[in-house]
Design a protein around this motif. Structure first.
Motif, short mmCIF file in Angstrom:
data_model
loop_
_atom_site.label_atom_id
_atom_site.label_comp_id
_atom_site.label_asym_id
_atom_site.label_seq_id
_atom_site.Cartn_x
_atom_site.Cartn_y
_atom_site.Cartn_z
N GLY A 51 0.80 -1.22 0.00
CA GLY A 51 0.00 0.00 0.00
C GLY A 51 0.83 1.26 0.00
O GLY A 51 0.40 2.29 0.52
N GLY A 109 0.98 0.19 -8.43
CA GLY A 109 -0.15 0.43 -9.32
C GLY A 109 -1.07 -0.76 -9.50
O GLY A 109 -1.92 -0.78 -10.38
N CYS A 139 -3.36 -1.90 -7.38
CA CYS A 139 -4.63 -1.91 -6.64
C CYS A 139 -5.63 -0.90 -7.22
O CYS A 139 -6.49 -0.40 -6.50
CB CYS A 139 -4.37 -1.64 -5.16
SG CYS A 139 -3.71 -0.01 -4.85
S1 FES Z 1 -0.74 -1.71 -3.38
FE1 FES Z 1 0.81 -0.91 -4.62
S2 FES Z 1 -0.07 0.91 -5.37
FE2 FES Z 1 -1.57 0.16 -4.04
#
Ligand code: FES
Length: 616
Positions: A52, A57, A59
């Motif tokens: 996160g 890119g 998700c």
């Molecule tokens: S989990 Fe990698 S950009 Fe959201």
């Protein structure tokens, strides 16, 4: 007044309508919360490849129009790369500022579904093993004939001696809990059953005859997938077999990101441990229900996991694995009481761990080596387990040399614009036919992405047809290689795959060089793991991913880690063999090699010519 209104609004939260395939799920969440966290709390964990951090890119989800801040430059870049229209946002960065509708791609969600699978071995007895000797066995005892029960007034040592002699086992230990139970049993109880671990230690005494109720688990604790089998330890029959996603994927796709997450702040280690435990618990629940047995009748779990997974499962700190020289906190671990691990099997039961062999070469590999009997074969062999981490073991004569190489998530479709895991709808096989790609999807569904085997296939077929240079550059003036509608490999995707392939190739080459062995001197190569067993061998060889051995020398070992865990559960000879491995295996640290960088650069070329007969 305004403040109060804000507080009330905050408490009221925001509504999220999640569209998942044909289903709509309504949730409430706190205003200002990140979308992926809200979904996690609601039991819809997303696969967050980069934990996160907004850098992979992967998700991107479609959200309904609203008063959202403008998309960031990174979001825009990822969206355009995937050829998506406006309205797609990174779930790991998107803050909830009002009611929203979210369209969730199913492959982004970590499945909590348990997938039973049938194996050829299922329902067949494993008793034919040359040394069928399960980790836990039960023995009937007559308390009266022993004169060792309550009121007999015998000292503890005499009780041990009497029971050892009665069972025909030497140097038998009796756990304090089992001894207390024995002494508490009613005088004149008569028949009882001793639960004995590895012919060494009595774990429990049970009233009556419970011999037929003796079960065990074999578990492959994988980074992405956890697989398990339930076995009858009396008949040796496999009663059921199933797999589930490792719920830890909500905190990073690979070992490096999970280790990083564990070290980030206190409490994260507990989250990772709890996630793995939940995945295993769900599997045990389904397997025991399907077989119609009580969890209390499961006395032992034989667990094969890589070093990081083993540490996380036991809740041990992973600092030493997160920094050079990347050493595990333990190599061999004594059996752990099931109650301490949190596993809800018989509370007197134990968890047996296949030993680690060095940094990032863990119990999954030691179990696989035993299953393939690598050490028992005369000659020179390679054992290759491909995944987010490539684990490689070379046997030259009696010598064993192991290393691991960070391939990253590309082989599982991670970080690739059109990549996805090997689930229904993923293209798993491609072939260049009549000027275009012909493909096959898992389950015959509409194509939704390409899994690892197909990604390698596109590279190999593109090389053959001149769409791609060996350097990895897309030719014929194209910006990408289209596979089908909306699915194409970009130049960046190809670079990421090249890095993963080069990591494995250079690791193999340096392993052979260290042992002063040319690949032509190999008698065989075992390809283990789910990914390794799904690849098209000819395509792999065309990319130079493996040494170009004749087909008859390459063996697909399947899920060798799970099969090894089963063997360790059932065979004493296998346990003795695995316990000797750590002292026999020499570990090669690639990071410590001066020539690693130059070898890695050479390995970037997509060609079988990487392997020369004059090497070494
Ligand atoms: S989990 Fe990698 S950009 Fe959201």
């Amino acid at each position: 007044m305004v403040k109060l209104a804000n507080r009330v609004e905050k408490m009221a939260g925001v509504e999220i309508r999640v569209r998942l395939g044909q289903r709509t799920i309504r949730l409430r969440s706190r205003r200002g919360q990140i979308l992926s966290s809200a979904l996690l709390e609601a039991g819809l964990p997303l696969r967050l490849y980069c934990q996160g951090r907004g850098i992979c890119g992967q998700c991107l989800v479609r959200v309904s129009p609203g008063p959202w801040p403008e998309e960031s430059p990174a979001e825009r870049k990822f969206r355009l790369e995937k050829k998506l229209p406006e309205g797609y946002r990174l779930a790991c960065q998107f803050r909830l500022r009002g009611p929203v509708e979210v369209w969730l791609p199913e492959n982004l969600l970590i499945s909590q579904e348990i997938r039973p699978f049938s194996r050829p071995e299922l329902k067949t007895s494993q008793k034919a093993l040359p040394d069928f000797n399960p980790l836990v066995k039960k023995y009937r005892l007559n308390l009266l004939s022993l004169k060792a029960g309550p009121g007999a007034g015998l000292p503890t040592n005499s009780i041990k001696e009497k029971i050892s002699a009665h069972l025909g086992l030497k140097q038998l230990d009796i756990t304090p809990a089992a001894l207390n139970k024995l002494l508490e049993l009613r005088p004149g109880s008569g028949l009882l059953t001793a639960v004995v671990y590895d012919e060494k230690s009595v774990l429990d005494f049970e009233p009556g005859d419970t011999v037929s109720c003796t079960f065990g688990l074999a578990i492959d604790l994988g980074t992405t997938t956890i697989s398990a089998e339930l076995l009858d330890l009396v008949s040796g029959q496999i009663l059921g077999s199933a797999a589930a996603d490792n719920l830890q994927a909500a905190f990073g796709a690979d070992l490096i990101s999970r280790t990083g997450f564990a070290l980030e702040k206190p409490g994260n280690l507990r989250k990772l441990r709890q996630s793995a435990l939940s995945s295993v618990e769900n599997l045990i629940g389904v397997l025991s229900r399907n077989a119609g047995i009580r969890r209390n009748c499961i006395y032992v779990a034989s667990l094969a996991g890589n070093a990081v997974m083993n540490h996380l499962f036991l809740g041990l700190p992973v600092e030493s694995l997160g920094q050079a020289p990347f050493q595990p906190a333990f190599i061999s671990h004594p059996p752990v009481p099931a109650a301490e691990t949190g596993l809800r099997i018989n509370p007197r039961g134990l968890v047996y761990l296949s030993p680690n062999l060095g940094s990032f070469v863990g119990g999954d590999i030691s179990a696989g080596l035993v299953y393939t009997n690598l050490t028992g074969r005369p000659g020179n062999f390679l054992y290759v387990d491909l995944g987010t981490n490539g684990e490689l073991v070379l046997k030259k004569g009696k010598k064993l040399l192991a290393t691991s190489t960070a391939a990253g998530p590309a082989f599982e479709g991670g970080g690739i614009s059109c990549g996805q895991r090997a689930v229904a709808g993923a293209i798993e096989e491609v072939k260049w036919q009549a000027g275009r790609f012909a493909f096959r999807t898992i389950g015959g569904k509409e194509p939704s992405g390409l899994c690892g085997s197909a990604l390698l296939g596109v590279l190999a077929e593109s090389l053959k047809t001149g769409l791609l240079a060996e350097s990895g550059r897309i030719l014929k003036g194209r910006a990408e290689i289209p596979v089908c509608d909306r699915l194409a490999l970009t130049q960046l995707d190809i670079r990421k795959l090249q890095l993963a392939i080069a990591a494995v190739k250079s690791g193999l080459k340096l392993l052979l060089q260290t042992a002063r062995l040319n690949w032509t001197e190999l008698d065989g190569l075992f390809l283990a793991g789910v990914f390794g067993n799904s690849v098209n061998l000819a395509q792999c060889l065309a990319l130079g991913l493996l040494p170009p051995l004749p087909r008859r020398k390459i063996f697909f070992a399947g899920n060798a880690s799970l099969a090894g865990a089963r063997l360790l559960l059932l065979s004493r000879r296998a346990r003795l063999q695995v316990e000797k491995l750590p002292s026999r295996v020499e570990h090669l640290s690639l990071a410590g090699r001066q020539d690693f960088q130059s070898e890695f650069l050479k390995a970037l070329a997509l060609s079988r010519r990487y392997w020369r007969r004059t090497d070494v």
